[in-house]
Design an enzyme around this catalytic site. Sequence first.
Site, PDB file in Angstrom:
ATOM      1  N   ASP A   1      29.766  13.650  12.838  1.00 35.72           N
ATOM      2  CA  ASP A   1      30.869  14.527  12.436  1.00 35.72           C
ATOM      3  C   ASP A   1      31.148  14.214  10.960  1.00 35.72           C
ATOM      4  OD1 ASP A   1      33.115  16.138  12.395  1.00 35.72           O
ATOM      5  OD2 ASP A   1      34.382  14.784  13.525  1.00 35.72           O
TER       6      ASP A   1
ATOM      7  N   LYS B   1      27.641  18.269  13.178  1.00 37.04           N
ATOM      8  CA  LYS B   1      28.569  19.380  12.921  1.00 37.04           C
ATOM      9  C   LYS B   1      28.414  19.881  11.499  1.00 37.04           C
ATOM     10  CE  LYS B   1      32.336  18.194  15.822  1.00 37.04           C
ATOM     11  NZ  LYS B   1      33.761  17.880  15.918  1.00 37.04           N
TER      12      LYS B   1
HETATM   13  P1  IMP Z   1      32.318  10.485  12.806  1.00 35.78           P
HETATM   14  O1  IMP Z   1      32.488   9.017  12.507  1.00 35.78           O
HETATM   15  O2  IMP Z   1      33.396  11.324  12.189  1.00 35.78           O
HETATM   16  O3  IMP Z   1      30.942  11.012  12.478  1.00 35.78           O
HETATM   17  O4  IMP Z   1      32.574  10.657  14.342  1.00 35.78           O
HETATM   18  C1  IMP Z   1      31.637  10.345  15.242  1.00 35.78           C
HETATM   19  C2  IMP Z   1      32.275  10.057  16.586  1.00 35.78           C
HETATM   20  O5  IMP Z   1      33.449  10.844  16.842  1.00 35.78           O
HETATM   21  C3  IMP Z   1      31.279  10.452  17.633  1.00 35.78           C
HETATM   22  O6  IMP Z   1      30.502   9.322  18.006  1.00 35.78           O
HETATM   23  C4  IMP Z   1      32.148  10.942  18.763  1.00 35.78           C
HETATM   24  O7  IMP Z   1      32.482   9.869  19.602  1.00 35.78           O
HETATM   25  C5  IMP Z   1      33.418  11.444  18.119  1.00 35.78           C
HETATM   26  N1  IMP Z   1      33.404  12.923  17.951  1.00 35.78           N
HETATM   27  C6  IMP Z   1      33.267  13.618  16.793  1.00 35.78           C
HETATM   28  N2  IMP Z   1      33.310  14.940  17.011  1.00 35.78           N
HETATM   29  C7  IMP Z   1      33.460  15.092  18.345  1.00 35.78           C
HETATM   30  C8  IMP Z   1      33.553  16.256  19.212  1.00 35.78           C
HETATM   31  O8  IMP Z   1      33.494  17.423  18.797  1.00 35.78           O
HETATM   32  N3  IMP Z   1      33.707  15.996  20.533  1.00 35.78           N
HETATM   33  C9  IMP Z   1      33.777  14.740  21.048  1.00 35.78           C
HETATM   34  N4  IMP Z   1      33.679  13.633  20.281  1.00 35.78           N
HETATM   35  C10 IMP Z   1      33.530  13.812  18.943  1.00 35.78           C
END
Ligand code: IMP
Length: 186
Positions: free
Chosen positions: A97, A125
């Site tokens: 994300d 995403k």
């Molecule tokens: P990041 O550190 O922002 O890349 O977030 C990654 C983590 O956030 C992932 O391993 C997921 O556990 C959670 N996450 C991010 N987007 C979503 C979503 O749309 N649905 C569910 N979990 C999400």
Amino acid sequence: MQILLSPEDLADGVDRLAREIRRDYDGRPLSIVGVLTGSIVFVADLIRRLDGPVRLHMIQASSYRGTATSPGRLDLRLDLLPDLDGQDVLLVDDIFDTGRTLEAIVAELRRRGAASVKSLVLFRKQGRAEVAIEPDYVGFDIPDAFVVGYGLDYDGCWRQLPHVASLDASELATPRADFLQPCRLP
Ligand code: IMP
Ligand code: MG
């Protein structure tokens, strides 16, 4: 909830990722590091499509999301991880994300002496990245929506869905008690 990817779509994506890994690692021993809890369904499917020696280790990462759909402080728990000295490590997470989780874990795995560290995510995403690194393998690029199912949750719910669905803004705005009623614990 709108279905984004069917169980068949997901199986095709996992097949494709497994083919890429088999091609690139070509039978060399591989240490997979899965990220709890979201990657658990995916990693279970992925390792059954690999040949060659595979080890599986799990770590935990959470960003204290709860019902928030943007990340908070990242909490990493790597106490289940063995010595990775000299190993080829493939980090497997459910979704990229902002990328902050992946960036932090890759840095930590390198610090622990892995010979190589690559990363693989089932979903990326669109238009959300806040870091310079990109995952080495991506299953699906998906729109910027909050998704659940196939291991991914919203406040602990819906990991068990065999498909992946997106929640729309009105669902996310619904008072928590009503929206999460179907998966409330007694
Ligand atoms: P990041 O550190 O922002 O890349 O977030 C990654 C983590 O956030 C992932 O391993 C997921 O556990 C959670 N996450 C991010 N987007 C979503 C979503 O749309 N649905 C569910 N979990 C999400
Ligand atoms: Mg996660």
